[in-house]
Write an enzyme that holds these catalytic residues in place. Structure first.
Site, PDB file in Angstrom:
ATOM      1  N   TRP A  74       2.867   2.129  17.686  1.00 33.13           N
ATOM      2  CA  TRP A  74       2.143   0.907  18.033  1.00 33.13           C
ATOM      3  C   TRP A  74       2.361   0.546  19.503  1.00 33.13           C
ATOM      4  O   TRP A  74       1.551  -0.122  20.116  1.00 33.13           O
ATOM      5  CB  TRP A  74       2.595  -0.267  17.169  1.00 33.13           C
ATOM      6  CG  TRP A  74       2.211  -0.117  15.736  1.00 33.13           C
ATOM      7  CD1 TRP A  74       3.059   0.038  14.676  1.00 33.13           C
ATOM      8  CD2 TRP A  74       0.893  -0.096  15.180  1.00 33.13           C
ATOM      9  NE1 TRP A  74       2.349   0.161  13.511  1.00 33.13           N
ATOM     10  CE2 TRP A  74       1.027   0.075  13.800  1.00 33.13           C
ATOM     11  CE3 TRP A  74      -0.393  -0.199  15.732  1.00 33.13           C
ATOM     12  CZ2 TRP A  74      -0.079   0.136  12.946  1.00 33.13           C
ATOM     13  CZ3 TRP A  74      -1.488  -0.132  14.881  1.00 33.13           C
ATOM     14  CH2 TRP A  74      -1.320   0.031  13.513  1.00 33.13           C
ATOM     15  N   GLU A  96      -1.476   5.863   5.966  1.00 31.71           N
ATOM     16  CA  GLU A  96      -1.944   5.215   7.217  1.00 31.71           C
ATOM     17  C   GLU A  96      -3.018   6.016   7.941  1.00 31.71           C
ATOM     18  O   GLU A  96      -3.235   5.832   9.138  1.00 31.71           O
ATOM     19  CB  GLU A  96      -0.790   4.912   8.198  1.00 31.71           C
ATOM     20  CG  GLU A  96       0.543   4.467   7.590  1.00 31.71           C
ATOM     21  CD  GLU A  96       0.523   3.092   6.924  1.00 31.71           C
ATOM     22  OE1 GLU A  96      -0.532   2.421   6.963  1.00 31.71           O
ATOM     23  OE2 GLU A  96       1.556   2.703   6.353  1.00 31.71           O
ATOM     24  N   PHE A 144       1.469   8.884  18.741  1.00 31.00           N
ATOM     25  CA  PHE A 144       1.135   7.540  18.305  1.00 31.00           C
ATOM     26  C   PHE A 144       2.293   6.684  17.797  1.00 31.00           C
ATOM     27  O   PHE A 144       3.009   7.039  16.866  1.00 31.00           O
ATOM     28  CB  PHE A 144       0.077   7.602  17.210  1.00 31.00           C
ATOM     29  CG  PHE A 144      -0.418   6.256  16.808  1.00 31.00           C
ATOM     30  CD1 PHE A 144      -1.472   5.667  17.482  1.00 31.00           C
ATOM     31  CD2 PHE A 144       0.196   5.546  15.783  1.00 31.00           C
ATOM     32  CE1 PHE A 144      -1.915   4.411  17.138  1.00 31.00           C
ATOM     33  CE2 PHE A 144      -0.250   4.292  15.437  1.00 31.00           C
ATOM     34  CZ  PHE A 144      -1.304   3.727  16.104  1.00 31.00           C
ATOM     35  N   LYS A 189       0.827  -1.216   0.000  1.00 32.78           N
ATOM     36  CA  LYS A 189       0.000   0.000   0.000  1.00 32.78           C
ATOM     37  C   LYS A 189       0.863   1.269   0.000  1.00 32.78           C
ATOM     38  O   LYS A 189       0.717   2.142  -0.856  1.00 32.78           O
ATOM     39  CB  LYS A 189      -0.935  -0.014   1.228  1.00 32.78           C
ATOM     40  CG  LYS A 189      -1.852  -1.240   1.244  1.00 32.78           C
ATOM     41  CD  LYS A 189      -2.660  -1.356   2.512  1.00 32.78           C
ATOM     42  CE  LYS A 189      -1.870  -1.781   3.732  1.00 32.78           C
ATOM     43  NZ  LYS A 189      -1.349  -3.160   3.647  1.00 32.78           N
ATOM     44  N   THR A 190       1.759   1.352   0.977  1.00 32.87           N
ATOM     45  CA  THR A 190       2.606   2.544   1.066  1.00 32.87           C
ATOM     46  C   THR A 190       3.590   2.594  -0.101  1.00 32.87           C
ATOM     47  O   THR A 190       3.865   3.664  -0.653  1.00 32.87           O
ATOM     48  CB  THR A 190       3.326   2.578   2.433  1.00 32.87           C
ATOM     49  OG1 THR A 190       2.326   2.633   3.453  1.00 32.87           O
ATOM     50  CG2 THR A 190       4.238   3.778   2.564  1.00 32.87           C
ATOM     51  N   THR A 191       4.076   1.432  -0.482  1.00 36.12           N
ATOM     52  CA  THR A 191       4.984   1.364  -1.640  1.00 36.12           C
ATOM     53  C   THR A 191       4.308   1.932  -2.887  1.00 36.12           C
ATOM     54  O   THR A 191       4.920   2.705  -3.639  1.00 36.12           O
ATOM     55  CB  THR A 191       5.389  -0.099  -1.915  1.00 36.12           C
ATOM     56  OG1 THR A 191       5.824  -0.696  -0.704  1.00 36.12           O
ATOM     57  CG2 THR A 191       6.479  -0.187  -2.953  1.00 36.12           C
TER      58      THR A 191
HETATM   59  P1  ATP Z   1       4.698  -1.404   2.380  1.00 40.89           P
HETATM   60  O1  ATP Z   1       5.121  -0.208   3.222  1.00 40.89           O
HETATM   61  O2  ATP Z   1       5.761  -2.422   2.311  1.00 40.89           O
HETATM   62  O3  ATP Z   1       4.125  -1.007   1.054  1.00 40.89           O
HETATM   63  P2  ATP Z   1       2.035  -1.655   3.438  1.00 40.89           P
HETATM   64  O4  ATP Z   1       1.954  -0.180   3.446  1.00 40.89           O
HETATM   65  O5  ATP Z   1       1.119  -2.375   2.508  1.00 40.89           O
HETATM   66  O6  ATP Z   1       3.520  -2.124   3.186  1.00 40.89           O
HETATM   67  P3  ATP Z   1       1.555  -1.657   6.295  1.00 40.89           P
HETATM   68  O7  ATP Z   1       0.381  -2.336   6.875  1.00 40.89           O
HETATM   69  O8  ATP Z   1       1.573  -0.180   6.240  1.00 40.89           O
HETATM   70  O9  ATP Z   1       1.775  -2.283   4.838  1.00 40.89           O
HETATM   71  O10 ATP Z   1       2.825  -2.220   7.033  1.00 40.89           O
HETATM   72  C1  ATP Z   1       4.039  -1.571   7.039  1.00 40.89           C
HETATM   73  C2  ATP Z   1       5.177  -2.536   7.305  1.00 40.89           C
HETATM   74  O11 ATP Z   1       4.722  -3.850   7.569  1.00 40.89           O
HETATM   75  C3  ATP Z   1       6.124  -2.703   6.124  1.00 40.89           C
HETATM   76  O12 ATP Z   1       7.408  -2.893   6.635  1.00 40.89           O
HETATM   77  C4  ATP Z   1       5.643  -3.927   5.419  1.00 40.89           C
HETATM   78  O13 ATP Z   1       6.657  -4.589   4.705  1.00 40.89           O
HETATM   79  C5  ATP Z   1       5.142  -4.740   6.570  1.00 40.89           C
HETATM   80  N1  ATP Z   1       3.965  -5.539   6.139  1.00 40.89           N
HETATM   81  C6  ATP Z   1       3.112  -5.249   5.149  1.00 40.89           C
HETATM   82  N2  ATP Z   1       2.156  -6.187   5.013  1.00 40.89           N
HETATM   83  C7  ATP Z   1       2.420  -7.100   5.965  1.00 40.89           C
HETATM   84  C8  ATP Z   1       1.818  -8.343   6.346  1.00 40.89           C
HETATM   85  N3  ATP Z   1       0.752  -8.819   5.703  1.00 40.89           N
HETATM   86  N4  ATP Z   1       2.374  -9.034   7.382  1.00 40.89           N
HETATM   87  C9  ATP Z   1       3.462  -8.546   8.019  1.00 40.89           C
HETATM   88  N5  ATP Z   1       4.079  -7.398   7.712  1.00 40.89           N
HETATM   89  C10 ATP Z   1       3.580  -6.678   6.693  1.00 40.89           C
HETATM   90 MG    MG Z   2       1.738   1.222   4.830  1.00 40.69          MG
END
Ligand code: ATP
Ligand code: MG
Length: 201
Positions: free
Chosen positions: A98, A133, A96, A45-47
């Site tokens: 976690w 987020e 904030f 998502k963030t990527t």
């Molecule tokens: P990213 O930042 O890699 O695009 P994201 O934005 O989709 O991931 P977040 O829920 O914001 O996911 O989580 C942020 C962090 O948790 C990142 O380091 C990501 O790699 C990791 N992460 C993402 N999805 C998962 C998952 N399903 N289980 C565990 N860790 C996750």
């Molecule tokens: Mg994210």
């Protein structure tokens, strides 16, 4: 089937596909800023949001990114892209994480960074705004949906906004033009793999 028959069949199929795509392209007439939501439990998502930021910066547009979760991790994209004068990043400075969830200080920190977000959402010079987020802020009640909805609805017509985070509020999903749900098929974390620098953050 001979090679020639196969080639002809392929050519016909491609022609058909092309006419479908051409018709859709011709039918898309409206041009304005979009609202996108990247949600779901899978990675990316963030990527995807930073990928779009890079894309917009590549054309020289101004971009604002608001990170609603206090730099839990470092962020390689931010390090690299902040060298671009067209990018402004606002990060939730205190509160904030976690680990320490304290309603009062979290709400305060969230409201402070929201001020930056709402300024960007009102600025016609800003081509793209990312609210990274933000879904959690709504979920925990640090920010209310009416405030967010109003700011997004009233943004300049040429401005695009991207929302990221799990469990996107149904009103945000309803308002959005494009919603992508990242589906987790597997994640290395579940097998005990550590988040990797330059890959996960
Ligand atoms: P990213 O930042 O890699 O695009 P994201 O934005 O989709 O991931 P977040 O829920 O914001 O996911 O989580 C942020 C962090 O948790 C990142 O380091 C990501 O790699 C990791 N992460 C993402 N999805 C998962 C998952 N399903 N289980 C565990 N860790 C996750
Ligand atoms: Mg994210």
């Amino acid at each position: 089937m001979s090679d020639q028959q196969r080639n002809e069949r392929h050519k016909k199929a491609m022609e058909k596909l092309k006419s479908h795509v051409d018709a859709k392209v011709a039918a898309a007439e409206e041009e304005r800023g979009l609202m996108l939501v990247f949600t779901g439990n899978g990675k990316g998502k963030t990527t995807a949001a930073w990928g779009t930021v890079t894309r917009a910066l590549g054309y020289g547009y101004r971009v604002g990114v608001v990170q609603f979760i206090k730099g839990i991790w470092e962020c390689g994209e931010r390090e690299r892209l902040e060298q671009d004068a067209n990018l402004e990043v606002a990060i939730m400075a205190t509160g904030f994480t976690w680990d320490t969830q304290n309603r009062e200080s979290d709400t305060q920190a969230c409201q402070e960074v929201w001020q930056q977000a709402s300024r960007m959402l009102a600025d016609p010079e800003v081509y793209l705004v990312v609210l990274d987020e933000i879904t959690y802020m709504l979920k925990f009640g640090y920010l209310d949906i009416d405030t967010v909805r109003t700011a997004i609805t009233n943004r300049p017509p040429e401005q695009t906004v991207i929302i990221t985070g799990r469990n996107a509020h149904r009103e945000l999903v309803a308002m959005a033009d494009t919603v992508t749900e990242m589906q987790e098929v597997k994640h290395g974390f579940a097998a005990g793999l550590k988040a990797r620098r330059g890959i996960d953050f």
